[in-house]
Design a protein around this motif. Structure first.
Motif, PDB file in Angstrom:
ATOM      1  N   ALA A 217      43.338  -7.677   6.065  1.00 28.68           N
ATOM      2  CA  ALA A 217      42.355  -7.598   7.153  1.00 28.68           C
ATOM      3  C   ALA A 217      40.970  -7.343   6.569  1.00 28.68           C
ATOM      4  O   ALA A 217      40.816  -6.549   5.641  1.00 28.68           O
ATOM      5  CB  ALA A 217      42.719  -6.480   8.124  1.00 28.68           C
ATOM      6  N   THR A 218      39.974  -8.036   7.096  1.00 21.21           N
ATOM      7  CA  THR A 218      38.592  -7.800   6.673  1.00 21.21           C
ATOM      8  C   THR A 218      37.674  -7.814   7.891  1.00 21.21           C
ATOM      9  O   THR A 218      37.948  -8.486   8.891  1.00 21.21           O
ATOM     10  CB  THR A 218      38.082  -8.864   5.672  1.00 21.21           C
ATOM     11  N   SER A 219      36.600  -7.064   7.779  1.00 19.59           N
ATOM     12  CA  SER A 219      35.580  -7.038   8.826  1.00 19.59           C
ATOM     13  C   SER A 219      34.254  -7.462   8.219  1.00 19.59           C
ATOM     14  O   SER A 219      33.966  -7.178   7.061  1.00 19.59           O
ATOM     15  CB  SER A 219      35.444  -5.632   9.424  1.00 19.59           C
ATOM     16  N   LYS A 220      33.440  -8.138   9.033  1.00 14.61           N
ATOM     17  CA  LYS A 220      32.142  -8.613   8.564  1.00 14.61           C
ATOM     18  C   LYS A 220      31.112  -8.373   9.665  1.00 14.61           C
ATOM     19  O   LYS A 220      31.396  -8.573  10.848  1.00 14.61           O
ATOM     20  CB  LYS A 220      32.217 -10.101   8.224  1.00 14.61           C
ATOM     21  N   ALA A 221      29.939  -7.934   9.270  1.00 11.89           N
ATOM     22  CA  ALA A 221      28.857  -7.705  10.234  1.00 11.89           C
ATOM     23  C   ALA A 221      27.609  -8.441   9.782  1.00 11.89           C
ATOM     24  O   ALA A 221      27.344  -8.569   8.589  1.00 11.89           O
ATOM     25  CB  ALA A 221      28.562  -6.212  10.368  1.00 11.89           C
ATOM     26  N   ALA A 222      26.856  -8.950  10.757  1.00  6.73           N
ATOM     27  CA  ALA A 222      25.622  -9.683  10.443  1.00  6.73           C
ATOM     28  C   ALA A 222      24.559  -9.340  11.477  1.00  6.73           C
ATOM     29  O   ALA A 222      24.869  -9.153  12.662  1.00  6.73           O
ATOM     30  CB  ALA A 222      25.873 -11.180  10.428  1.00  6.73           C
ATOM     31  N   ILE A 223      23.327  -9.227  11.043  1.00  5.95           N
ATOM     32  CA  ILE A 223      22.192  -9.003  11.934  1.00  5.95           C
ATOM     33  C   ILE A 223      21.323 -10.259  11.947  1.00  5.95           C
ATOM     34  O   ILE A 223      20.942 -10.768  10.899  1.00  5.95           O
ATOM     35  CB  ILE A 223      21.345  -7.804  11.484  1.00  5.95           C
ATOM     36  N   VAL A 224      21.037 -10.764  13.144  1.00  8.37           N
ATOM     37  CA  VAL A 224      20.195 -11.947  13.293  1.00  8.37           C
ATOM     38  C   VAL A 224      18.766 -11.486  13.551  1.00  8.37           C
ATOM     39  O   VAL A 224      18.485 -10.835  14.567  1.00  8.37           O
ATOM     40  CB  VAL A 224      20.684 -12.835  14.455  1.00  8.37           C
ATOM     41  N   PRO A 225      17.829 -11.777  12.640  1.00  2.00           N
ATOM     42  CA  PRO A 225      16.440 -11.346  12.836  1.00  2.00           C
ATOM     43  C   PRO A 225      15.746 -12.189  13.907  1.00  2.00           C
ATOM     44  O   PRO A 225      16.042 -13.372  14.073  1.00  2.00           O
ATOM     45  CB  PRO A 225      15.805 -11.564  11.466  1.00  2.00           C
ATOM     46  N   ALA A 226      14.849 -11.556  14.637  1.00  2.00           N
ATOM     47  CA  ALA A 226      14.080 -12.282  15.661  1.00  2.00           C
ATOM     48  C   ALA A 226      12.662 -11.728  15.694  1.00  2.00           C
ATOM     49  O   ALA A 226      12.474 -10.512  15.786  1.00  2.00           O
ATOM     50  CB  ALA A 226      14.732 -12.139  17.033  1.00  2.00           C
ATOM     51  N   ASP A 227      11.679 -12.610  15.614  1.00  2.00           N
ATOM     52  CA  ASP A 227      10.287 -12.216  15.747  1.00  2.00           C
ATOM     53  C   ASP A 227      10.041 -11.826  17.214  1.00  2.00           C
ATOM     54  O   ASP A 227      10.268 -12.624  18.124  1.00  2.00           O
ATOM     55  CB  ASP A 227       9.384 -13.377  15.348  1.00  2.00           C
ATOM     56  N   ALA A 228       9.614 -10.577  17.438  1.00  2.00           N
ATOM     57  CA  ALA A 228       9.473 -10.055  18.802  1.00  2.00           C
ATOM     58  C   ALA A 228       8.533 -10.903  19.646  1.00  2.00           C
ATOM     59  O   ALA A 228       8.794 -11.174  20.820  1.00  2.00           O
ATOM     60  CB  ALA A 228       9.004  -8.606  18.758  1.00  2.00           C
ATOM     61  N   ASP A 229       7.422 -11.329  19.074  1.00  3.10           N
ATOM     62  CA  ASP A 229       6.431 -12.099  19.827  1.00  3.10           C
ATOM     63  C   ASP A 229       6.990 -13.466  20.222  1.00  3.10           C
ATOM     64  O   ASP A 229       6.842 -13.915  21.365  1.00  3.10           O
ATOM     65  CB  ASP A 229       5.157 -12.262  18.999  1.00  3.10           C
ATOM     66  N   LYS A 230       7.663 -14.125  19.275  1.00  9.69           N
ATOM     67  CA  LYS A 230       8.254 -15.431  19.576  1.00  9.69           C
ATOM     68  C   LYS A 230       9.390 -15.300  20.596  1.00  9.69           C
ATOM     69  O   LYS A 230       9.536 -16.134  21.500  1.00  9.69           O
ATOM     70  CB  LYS A 230       8.776 -16.082  18.297  1.00  9.69           C
ATOM     71  N   TYR A 231      10.193 -14.252  20.446  1.00 11.56           N
ATOM     72  CA  TYR A 231      11.297 -14.021  21.384  1.00 11.56           C
ATOM     73  C   TYR A 231      10.745 -13.809  22.793  1.00 11.56           C
ATOM     74  O   TYR A 231      11.236 -14.399  23.763  1.00 11.56           O
ATOM     75  CB  TYR A 231      12.106 -12.805  20.935  1.00 11.56           C
ATOM     76  N   GLU A 232       9.717 -12.979  22.892  1.00  3.54           N
ATOM     77  CA  GLU A 232       9.111 -12.699  24.192  1.00  3.54           C
ATOM     78  C   GLU A 232       8.579 -13.975  24.841  1.00  3.54           C
ATOM     79  O   GLU A 232       8.883 -14.264  26.009  1.00  3.54           O
ATOM     80  CB  GLU A 232       7.988 -11.686  24.019  1.00  3.54           C
ATOM     81  N   LYS A 233       7.791 -14.734  24.097  1.00  2.23           N
ATOM     82  CA  LYS A 233       7.185 -15.943  24.665  1.00  2.23           C
ATOM     83  C   LYS A 233       8.237 -16.986  25.026  1.00  2.23           C
ATOM     84  O   LYS A 233       8.154 -17.651  26.070  1.00  2.23           O
ATOM     85  CB  LYS A 233       6.174 -16.537  23.675  1.00  2.23           C
ATOM     86  N   GLY A 234       9.238 -17.151  24.159  1.00  2.00           N
ATOM     87  CA  GLY A 234      10.262 -18.156  24.406  1.00  2.00           C
ATOM     88  C   GLY A 234      11.132 -17.830  25.603  1.00  2.00           C
ATOM     89  O   GLY A 234      11.398 -18.688  26.460  1.00  2.00           O
ATOM     90  N   VAL A 235      11.589 -16.574  25.698  1.00  4.99           N
ATOM     91  CA  VAL A 235      12.449 -16.176  26.823  1.00  4.99           C
ATOM     92  C   VAL A 235      11.666 -16.209  28.129  1.00  4.99           C
ATOM     93  O   VAL A 235      12.183 -16.668  29.165  1.00  4.99           O
ATOM     94  CB  VAL A 235      13.055 -14.780  26.563  1.00  4.99           C
ATOM     95  N   GLU A 236      10.422 -15.744  28.110  1.00  4.64           N
ATOM     96  CA  GLU A 236       9.606 -15.800  29.328  1.00  4.64           C
ATOM     97  C   GLU A 236       9.398 -17.239  29.788  1.00  4.64           C
ATOM     98  O   GLU A 236       9.457 -17.537  30.987  1.00  4.64           O
ATOM     99  CB  GLU A 236       8.250 -15.134  29.088  1.00  4.64           C
ATOM    100  N   LEU A 237       9.172 -18.138  28.839  1.00  5.75           N
ATOM    101  CA  LEU A 237       8.983 -19.549  29.189  1.00  5.75           C
ATOM    102  C   LEU A 237      10.224 -20.111  29.870  1.00  5.75           C
ATOM    103  O   LEU A 237      10.130 -20.822  30.878  1.00  5.75           O
ATOM    104  CB  LEU A 237       8.656 -20.360  27.929  1.00  5.75           C
ATOM    105  N   ALA A 238      11.404 -19.769  29.355  1.00  8.21           N
ATOM    106  CA  ALA A 238      12.655 -20.263  29.947  1.00  8.21           C
ATOM    107  C   ALA A 238      12.861 -19.694  31.345  1.00  8.21           C
ATOM    108  O   ALA A 238      13.196 -20.423  32.293  1.00  8.21           O
ATOM    109  CB  ALA A 238      13.830 -19.910  29.040  1.00  8.21           C
ATOM    110  N   ILE A 239      12.661 -18.384  31.490  1.00  9.04           N
ATOM    111  CA  ILE A 239      12.850 -17.746  32.795  1.00  9.04           C
ATOM    112  C   ILE A 239      11.855 -18.284  33.816  1.00  9.04           C
ATOM    113  O   ILE A 239      12.230 -18.621  34.958  1.00  9.04           O
ATOM    114  CB  ILE A 239      12.708 -16.218  32.658  1.00  9.04           C
ATOM    115  N   ASN A 240      10.595 -18.387  33.430  1.00  7.53           N
ATOM    116  CA  ASN A 240       9.569 -18.862  34.357  1.00  7.53           C
ATOM    117  C   ASN A 240       9.810 -20.310  34.774  1.00  7.53           C
ATOM    118  O   ASN A 240       9.591 -20.680  35.939  1.00  7.53           O
ATOM    119  CB  ASN A 240       8.185 -18.736  33.724  1.00  7.53           C
ATOM    120  N   THR A 241      10.265 -21.136  33.834  1.00 10.51           N
ATOM    121  CA  THR A 241      10.570 -22.535  34.153  1.00 10.51           C
ATOM    122  C   THR A 241      11.685 -22.613  35.182  1.00 10.51           C
ATOM    123  O   THR A 241      11.611 -23.370  36.157  1.00 10.51           O
ATOM    124  CB  THR A 241      10.972 -23.294  32.873  1.00 10.51           C
TER     125      THR A 241
END
Length: 314
Positions: free
Chosen positions: A275-299
């Motif tokens: 048995a093995t376990s693996k963990a990963a963190i996906v980096p996200a630029d806060a400004d890009k995340y904010e603008k992209g998600v807002e654009l999707a929601i607003n659309t």
């Protein structure tokens, strides 16, 4: 100038194909109403921030005494984004939703205008609902806009708001649920013997459970709404240029004893469980995340506010 335009294009967040849809019975799309009051019963954004999945392969005896050990693979993937960013997106998306309603001629009612209704009897009222684990999306947090009043029930709130609309003189009652997903994790069959988990990262406004739901009035007989509009997505709305799209895997090969060990008592077969376990963190630029998600929601919301008005109002 050409260089600057190129940089602007690279840094800008864009969306994939936007394919809105409608759910619910078409028979409730025909009425036309004069009352343009809108009461917002709920506005919630569910942000996936974590995903965990395990896959197992049972061990056991094979033919002619051969043995295979059990295998288990676990994979956890997290998104590196702050609570402050999630709250800011929610607050700004709500403000844009209110602005869209008003631009389409609707009057947005205050939350406490429903305080004397029978529908909300036994409910609590708050203008600062805290972030909570989502009860509809594993690994997600539910975020409400701050300084906005909502009624809530600790046992779970009703989504059938026909009675509430009737008590509010047939005001349209809106319920907004938005689901932002960054990864899909699942078990995967892989050539060979063992357990395998695969995670594919892709930031989207999910077509699963995302809805802009409007109910107007209540029929005296049967209790169905006088009018109902359910705005949905036909497919995930991709939010490009925010996180790296990649495949993350964890594969554990089963231990398999094909030859055995000769002893005075015959050939003995043995295999270990792994048995093995693996963990990963996906980096996200806060400004890009904010603008992209807002654009999707607003659309999404702008489209369905316009469609709701065109369907039900003169």
């Amino acid at each position: 100038m050409a260089l600057l335009m190129g940089i602007s294009t690279v840094n800008a967040q864009t969306l994939g194909d936007f394919k809105p849809g409608k759910a619910g019975p078409k028979s409730l799309e025909r009425p036309k109403f004069d009352n343009k009051n809108v009461y917002i019963a709920d506005f919630a954004v569910h942000y996936q921030v974590y995903s965990e999945k395990s896959a197992s392969k049972k061990g056991g005896s094979g033919i002619y005494g051969k043995v295979m050990g059990g295998a288990k693979a676990s994979l956890a993937v997290g998104l590196d984004i702050s609570q402050e960013t999630l709250q800011k997106i929610t607050d700004e998306a709500y403000a844009k939703f209110i602005a869209d309603l008003k631009a389409n001629g609707f009057n947005v009612m205050q939350g406490d205008e429903a305080k004397n209704t029978n529908f909300y009897k036994g409910y609590k009222y708050s203008t600062n609902l805290g972030m909570t684990p989502s009860n509809t999306m594993e690994g997600a947090v539910t975020v409400h806009p701050q300084n906005v009043g909502f009624f809530y029930n600790e046992k779970g709130s009703s989504t059938n708001t026909t009675k509430l609309s009737k008590e509010l003189n047939d005001a349209a009652v809106a319920r907004i649920d938005l689901y932002v997903e960054f990864v899909k994790t699942k078990e995967s069959n892989k050539s060979g013997i063992g357990a395998n988990v695969v995670a594919k990262t892709n930031l989207v406004l999910s077509d699963n459970n995302t809805i802009a739901h409007f109910i107007v009035g209540r029929n005296k007989i049967g209790g169905s709404p006088l009018g109902e509009y359910q705005g949905v997505l036909k497919k995930d709305l991709d939010i490009d240029g925010v996180i790296k799209e990649e495949k993350i895997t964890n594969y554990v090969a089963s231990d398999y004893d094909n030859w055995g060990t000769s002893t005075a008592f015959g050939t003995v077969y043995s295999a270990k469980n792994k048995a093995t376990s693996k963990a990963a963190i996906v980096p996200a630029d806060a400004d890009k995340y904010e603008k992209g998600v807002e654009l999707a929601i607003n659309t999404f919301l702008s489209h369905h506010v316009s469609e709701f008005k065109n369907k039900f109002f003169k």
